[in-house]
Design a protein around this motif. Structure first.
Motif, PDB file in Angstrom:
ATOM      1  N   GLN A  34      -9.940  -1.907  -8.952  1.00  0.00           N
ATOM      2  CA  GLN A  34     -10.529  -0.499  -8.825  1.00  0.00           C
ATOM      3  C   GLN A  34      -9.810   0.328  -9.397  1.00  0.00           C
ATOM      4  O   GLN A  34      -9.000   0.798  -8.276  1.00  0.00           O
ATOM      5  CB  GLN A  34     -11.266  -0.537  -6.716  1.00  0.00           C
ATOM      6  CG  GLN A  34     -12.077   0.413  -6.426  1.00  0.00           C
ATOM      7  CD  GLN A  34     -12.354   0.132  -5.299  1.00  0.00           C
ATOM      8  OE1 GLN A  34     -12.407  -1.070  -4.973  1.00  0.00           O
ATOM      9  NE2 GLN A  34     -12.492   1.408  -4.482  1.00  0.00           N
ATOM     10  N   ILE A  82      -2.009  -1.496  -3.502  1.00  0.00           N
ATOM     11  CA  ILE A  82      -3.020  -0.545  -3.380  1.00  0.00           C
ATOM     12  C   ILE A  82      -2.066   0.736  -3.327  1.00  0.00           C
ATOM     13  O   ILE A  82      -1.604   1.171  -2.875  1.00  0.00           O
ATOM     14  CB  ILE A  82      -4.090  -0.345  -1.788  1.00  0.00           C
ATOM     15  CG1 ILE A  82      -4.224  -1.250  -1.660  1.00  0.00           C
ATOM     16  CG2 ILE A  82      -4.566   0.340  -1.679  1.00  0.00           C
ATOM     17  CD1 ILE A  82      -5.467  -1.997  -0.157  1.00  0.00           C
ATOM     18  N   GLU A 108      -5.978  -1.843  -6.332  1.00  0.00           N
ATOM     19  CA  GLU A 108      -6.454  -0.351  -6.067  1.00  0.00           C
ATOM     20  C   GLU A 108      -5.782   0.809  -6.505  1.00  0.00           C
ATOM     21  O   GLU A 108      -5.265   0.924  -5.863  1.00  0.00           O
ATOM     22  CB  GLU A 108      -7.118  -0.744  -4.901  1.00  0.00           C
ATOM     23  CG  GLU A 108      -7.840  -2.084  -4.258  1.00  0.00           C
ATOM     24  CD  GLU A 108      -8.837  -1.849  -3.048  1.00  0.00           C
ATOM     25  OE1 GLU A 108      -8.508  -0.295  -2.445  1.00  0.00           O
ATOM     26  OE2 GLU A 108      -9.012  -2.904  -2.521  1.00  0.00           O
ATOM     27  N   SER A 110       1.367  -1.217  -0.181  1.00  0.00           N
ATOM     28  CA  SER A 110      -0.073   0.309   0.190  1.00  0.00           C
ATOM     29  C   SER A 110       0.666   0.621   0.108  1.00  0.00           C
ATOM     30  O   SER A 110       1.431   1.958   0.764  1.00  0.00           O
ATOM     31  CB  SER A 110      -0.612  -0.173   1.497  1.00  0.00           C
ATOM     32  OG  SER A 110      -2.107   1.688   1.060  1.00  0.00           O
ATOM     33  N   GLU A 142     -10.078  -8.479  -8.855  1.00  0.00           N
ATOM     34  CA  GLU A 142     -10.554  -7.435  -7.970  1.00  0.00           C
ATOM     35  C   GLU A 142      -9.585  -6.391  -8.276  1.00  0.00           C
ATOM     36  O   GLU A 142      -8.907  -6.091  -8.527  1.00  0.00           O
ATOM     37  CB  GLU A 142     -10.896  -7.301  -7.182  1.00  0.00           C
ATOM     38  CG  GLU A 142     -11.262  -5.789  -6.265  1.00  0.00           C
ATOM     39  CD  GLU A 142     -11.767  -5.889  -4.725  1.00  0.00           C
ATOM     40  OE1 GLU A 142     -11.771  -5.270  -4.201  1.00  0.00           O
ATOM     41  OE2 GLU A 142     -12.009  -7.056  -4.342  1.00  0.00           O
ATOM     42  N   ARG A 147      -1.863  -8.548  -3.338  1.00  0.00           N
ATOM     43  CA  ARG A 147      -2.172  -7.251  -3.523  1.00  0.00           C
ATOM     44  C   ARG A 147      -1.738  -6.151  -3.679  1.00  0.00           C
ATOM     45  O   ARG A 147      -0.625  -6.051  -3.128  1.00  0.00           O
ATOM     46  CB  ARG A 147      -3.231  -7.308  -2.280  1.00  0.00           C
ATOM     47  CG  ARG A 147      -4.274  -5.441  -1.815  1.00  0.00           C
ATOM     48  CD  ARG A 147      -5.086  -6.382  -0.204  1.00  0.00           C
ATOM     49  NE  ARG A 147      -5.585  -5.169  -0.248  1.00  0.00           N
ATOM     50  CZ  ARG A 147      -7.500  -5.174   0.184  1.00  0.00           C
ATOM     51  NH1 ARG A 147      -7.232  -6.688  -0.431  1.00  0.00           N
ATOM     52  NH2 ARG A 147      -7.886  -4.365  -0.019  1.00  0.00           N
ATOM     53  N   TYR A 188      -6.214   5.084  -6.532  1.00  0.00           N
ATOM     54  CA  TYR A 188      -6.773   5.858  -7.021  1.00  0.00           C
ATOM     55  C   TYR A 188      -6.029   6.965  -7.221  1.00  0.00           C
ATOM     56  O   TYR A 188      -4.762   7.031  -7.431  1.00  0.00           O
ATOM     57  CB  TYR A 188      -7.123   6.389  -4.873  1.00  0.00           C
ATOM     58  CG  TYR A 188      -8.024   4.828  -4.746  1.00  0.00           C
ATOM     59  CD1 TYR A 188      -9.300   4.446  -4.904  1.00  0.00           C
ATOM     60  CD2 TYR A 188      -7.410   3.714  -4.196  1.00  0.00           C
ATOM     61  CE1 TYR A 188     -10.128   3.618  -3.724  1.00  0.00           C
ATOM     62  CE2 TYR A 188      -7.466   2.954  -3.201  1.00  0.00           C
ATOM     63  CZ  TYR A 188      -8.870   2.739  -3.309  1.00  0.00           C
ATOM     64  OH  TYR A 188      -9.548   1.647  -3.145  1.00  0.00           O
TER      65      TYR A 188
END
Length: 347
Positions: free
Chosen positions: A322, A264, A293, A229, A320, A262, A295
């Motif tokens: 996003q 992010i 993910e 992250s 997934e 994962r 952003y």
């Protein structure tokens, strides 16, 4: 029945259950259990997990009174403590840097401390004493608003698995040396650093969280990373540094994490990855990557879009995805035709 009512059942509980009960209480209340019976008088003094937070603060408009009360209570508690201390957490806005804290840490270094959390309030940052670096049984260390200066003789924490540094003043080479010398490190959080160029070498690292003004980030020898992250804040100086960079940030950051599951990325993360993008084929395929993910992506920047597409193409088991755009998306409506992928990105 009379025998049952006459027995002191609570004092006959196993020590492990008694400690569980005491650790669920604010520490002042744990000390107050000494009045329950003669057997409970010093049960609190054998606690292995000590948490001093704002729950045990005696509130008063006199700030000096509150601070002195805290210092006296903790000092007395440690003086009467009997046995090992596995966890020590000091997290309060009512206590600033003071000489007594150095003495507490020296005491803890001789008690086999395994988990240490320090988060103090006030304007002054707490300077960690040298005895901190002698706590070789540490498995978890969390420091907030501290100044850290490892001695030249320091060779790392041999048992450390969890490291969380937030608003810590430490030289760039010192933090890199600290991370690389903790060979068992599995989880790393680095937050609120200014203009830091960071190279991370941690062969057993699994979880990485970065937040702050990073000029550069390079992951070397991090083959076991499974979760990342990142939130990058941008200043004018860092933006200028990005524009002048000649490195391939995507490869530097994601070129050596084959076990990633994962990812992010917040704020300027995709912008950072797009710098120096050579548009070539990645040296690895992310077979384990399932969640991405991203952003505040700038959709008007084709290089940032290429970063996303590059991740998708090289993540065959992605489950997934996003993505959210930045506030300035007007230019994205006028983007060129998207066949640039076939033209510029070899598969």
């Amino acid at each position: 029945m009379d025998d049952v009512w006459g027995r002191d059942l609570i004092s006959d509980l196993p020590q492990s259950i008694i400690e569980t009960i005491l650790t669920k209480l604010p520490i002042r209340d744990a000390v107050r259990t000494s009045i329950l019976s003669s057997k409970w008088r010093y049960k609190w003094a054998t606690l292995t997990q000590l948490v001093f937070d704002d729950r045990f603060v005696t509130l008063s408009n006199d700030k000096e009174f509150v601070e002195n009360n805290l210092v006296k209570f903790i000092t007395s508690f440690l003086f009467l403590h009997d046995g090992p201390i596995h966890k020590f957490m000091l997290s309060t806005a009512y206590l600033q840097s003071s000489p007594e804290i150095d003495q507490w840490l020296l005491f803890l270094s001789r008690k086999g401390i395994k988990e240490l959390v320090l988060e103090l309030g006030g304007q002054e940052w707490f300077r960690a004493p040298c005895c901190l670096f002698s706590c070789q049984k540490l498995t978890g260390l969390e420091l907030v608003r501290c100044e850290l200066d490892p001695p030249l003789t320091f060779k790392g924490f041999s048992s450390l698995k969890y490291l969380n540094l937030q608003q810590v003043l430490i030289a760039p080479d010192a933090i890199e040396s600290l991370i690389s010398s903790c060979l068992l490190l599995e989880s790393l959080t680095v937050s609120y650093f200014d203009s830091l160029a960071l190279t991370i070498r941690a062969p057993n690292l699994k979880y990485l969280c970065l937040e702050g003004e990073f000029k550069d980030i390079c992951l070397e020898n991090t083959p076991r990373l499974v979760a990342i992250s990142v939130a990058m804040y941008m200043t004018d100086d860092i933006a200028e540094h990005f524009e002048q960079s000649s490195g391939y940030n995507f490869d530097k950051f994601l070129g050596g994490v084959p076990c990633l599951e994962r990812l992010i990325g917040h704020i300027y993360f995709t912008k950072y990855l797009s710098i120096g993008n050579d548009l070539g084929k990645l040296p690895i395929t992310y077979h384990h990557l399932k969640i991405v993910e991203l952003y505040q992506v700038s959709f008007e920047d084709m290089k940032e879009i290429l970063v996303i597409l590059r991740l998708i193409v090289n993540s065959p088991n992605l489950q997934e995805l996003q993505i959210s755009g930045s506030s300035n998306t007007t230019a994205a409506a006028e983007a060129p035709d998207l066949d640039f992928w076939e033209k510029r990105m070899p598969l």
